[in-house]
Design an enzyme around this catalytic site. Structure first.
Site, PDB file in Angstrom:
ATOM      1  N   ARG A 150       0.845  -1.209   0.000  1.00 53.10           N
ATOM      2  CA  ARG A 150       0.000   0.000   0.000  1.00 53.10           C
ATOM      3  C   ARG A 150       0.875   1.253   0.000  1.00 53.10           C
ATOM      4  O   ARG A 150       0.568   2.246  -0.638  1.00 53.10           O
ATOM      5  CB  ARG A 150      -0.951   0.014   1.212  1.00 53.10           C
ATOM      6  CG  ARG A 150      -1.689   1.347   1.335  1.00 53.10           C
ATOM      7  CD  ARG A 150      -3.008   1.295   2.080  1.00 53.10           C
ATOM      8  NE  ARG A 150      -3.018   0.527   3.296  1.00 53.10           N
ATOM      9  CZ  ARG A 150      -2.393   0.876   4.429  1.00 53.10           C
ATOM     10  NH1 ARG A 150      -1.705   1.994   4.489  1.00 53.10           N
ATOM     11  NH2 ARG A 150      -2.443   0.097   5.483  1.00 53.10           N
ATOM     12  N   ASP A 195      -7.055  17.879 -16.260  1.00 55.36           N
ATOM     13  CA  ASP A 195      -7.355  16.521 -16.694  1.00 55.36           C
ATOM     14  C   ASP A 195      -6.877  16.399 -18.143  1.00 55.36           C
ATOM     15  O   ASP A 195      -7.455  16.962 -19.064  1.00 55.36           O
ATOM     16  CB  ASP A 195      -8.874  16.289 -16.592  1.00 55.36           C
ATOM     17  CG  ASP A 195      -9.284  14.884 -17.022  1.00 55.36           C
ATOM     18  OD1 ASP A 195      -8.530  14.248 -17.791  1.00 55.36           O
ATOM     19  OD2 ASP A 195     -10.372  14.439 -16.611  1.00 55.36           O
TER      20      ASP A 195
END
Ligand SMILES: *Cc1c(COP(=O)(O)O)cnc(C)c1O
Length: 438
Positions: A76, A202
């Site tokens: 993680r 984006d």
């Protein structure tokens, strides 16, 4: 077609000392000091593996043995396959640091988590549906103030900016309306109004191969790796790039805290996809341009920044190196558009884009169906608009497939001179001349 700013772009990539390059596994400085072109960098990564593996191995493990102080302890927090991908991406995105997460929306989530209640976000009115949904949730549940404005107009954006602006979220070109947003102009205005404002772009529609928002003054570039970076619609991923390392640390904190880092196998798959980004994009763009010209020549209203008829052609080419592989066109009739979409064989009906095979969709019936029809009207989203996401197939096959669909749907007629006349607009589609099924 060469970008008017191609030389300027090339010069800005010169880095004679090789000092300001990201910590990438790619060889970066040839003996003459010139930085390699992107197409070259995409393909080469030095794995540095103990067994001299030619490709980065998949470290399919959750844990690593050993005590404190070692680089990896838990996937993680970090995994060698993911790190290798991140370092490779940093170079490709012209970023000092890149981070990869489980999807494009995951990236948007990580970025917007730095916002606090009361913070203002200025963003577009023609956003990707998922981004719109996330911002609406934050507005309703997180005390974030979201201002949707027409980001194609710099003055409108300026009027919405203030010292309370914490983030400016942009997308260019938008889809399916293919509107172009001035990244440099808005970044400058945002930082003037609010020096700490984070301008995030984006970049999914362009990919780092065609556009580098960080070079244009944005603080964050992010994109859905599900699309062009992967290229094969076989994985989901999100990618974030920054030059500001403090911001990078904040994003890493979120990723480590929420556990959305990209899995080792998907990291490996994305590394493989990235190697062919340049060839795929070049071919997809060439195909898209040919189709855009074909449709325009037959009287359809086509939106594609590769066409000189695009009202923001100059703006697009001032910030991007290509026009991408998504176009949209209008037929004048919803029923006609529906018949066209149902009549193609190579263009598969699907949401999404960025894949090697061609796709067709009617946004108002599919990806944008969740937007209230009144709002679609207000945002001038034509109900009959068809979106094409063009792949790497043979261009003659694609044009042929589209031609047959147009004829079968009644959008054009075959005359003795060939495939020429455009059928009059209307809901009935009166063309009788249908070509044989192949
Ligand atoms: C697909 C897409 C996203 C979301 O990415 P996912 O990987 O599907 O989560 C965000 N922005 C744009 C422009 C997209 O096309």
């Amino acid at each position: 077609m060469a970008a008017p700013n191609a030389i300027a772009n090339a010069m800005s990539r010169l880095d004679l000392e090789g000092h300001d390059l990201p910590p990438s596994p790619a060889p970066s400085t040839p003996s003459n000091g010139r930085r390699y072109a992107l197409a070259t960098e995409l393909v080469h990564t030095n794995v540095g593996d103990q067994h001299h593996a030619a490709n980065m191995p998949i470290y399919q493990t959750a844990t690593f043995h050993g005590g404190p102080g070692q680089q990896y302890d838990y996937t993680r927090s970090g995994n060698p396959t993911r790190t290798h991908l991140e370092n490779h991406l940093a170079k490709i995105m012209n970023a000092n640091r890149a981070l990869v997460v489980s999807s494009g929306m995951g990236a948007c989530d990580v970025i917007t988590r730095i916002l606090k209640p009361g913070d203002e976000v200025v963003t577009g009115d023609d956003l990707y549906g998922g981004t719109n949904r996330l911002l609406t949730y934050m507005k309703e549940n997180g005390g974030i103030i979201v201002k949707h404005v027409d980001t194609t107009k710099l003055d409108t954006v300026k009027a919405a900016l203030s010292d309370k602006t914490a983030m400016v979220l942009l997308e260019t070109p938008t889809n399916p309306l293919i509107k172009i947003i001035d990244i440099a102009g808005i970044s400058t205005a945002a930082h003037e109004a609010s020096p700490n404002a984070v301008v995030a772009v984006d970049n999914t529609m362009m990919s780092p191969y065609l556009q580098n928002p960080l070079d244009l003054g944005a603080d964050v570039t992010y994109e859905s790796g599900t699309k062009y970076l992967s290229g094969h619609h076989d994985l989901m991923a999100g990618v974030i790039g920054v030059n500001n390392l403090a911001l990078g640390d904040k994003f890493f904190f979120m990723i480590n805290s929420t556990g959305c880092g990209l899995a080792p196998f998907d990291s490996w798959l994305l590394l493989r996809g990235i190697k062919t980004l340049a060839v795929r994009m070049e071919k997809q763009q060439a195909n898209t341009m040919a189709i855009a010209q074909f449709l325009e020549a037959h009287g359809f209203k086509v939106r594609y920044p590769g066409l000189k008829s695009h009202s923001q052609y100059a703006l697009h080419w001032s910030q991007a190196r290509g026009a991408g592989a998504v176009l949209s066109f209008e037929t004048g009739s919803i029923a006609l558009s529906e018949r066209i979409v149902e009549s193609t064989k190579l263009f598969g009906i699907s949401v999404s884009f960025g894949c090697v095979n061609s796709l067709i969709s009617m946004p108002c019936r599919m990806s944008h169906a969740s937007i209230d029809p009144a709002l679609r009207k207000e945002r001038a989203l034509p109900e009959d608009i068809i979106r094409l996401c063009v792949g790497i197939e043979d261009i003659n096959d694609l044009v042929d497939d589209l031609s047959q669909a147009l004829v079968r749907a009644g959008a054009v007629t075959l005359t003795k001179d060939g495939f020429v006349a455009r059928e009059v607009e209307g809901e009935t589609g009166t063309t009788k001349q249908v070509v044989d099924e192949p």
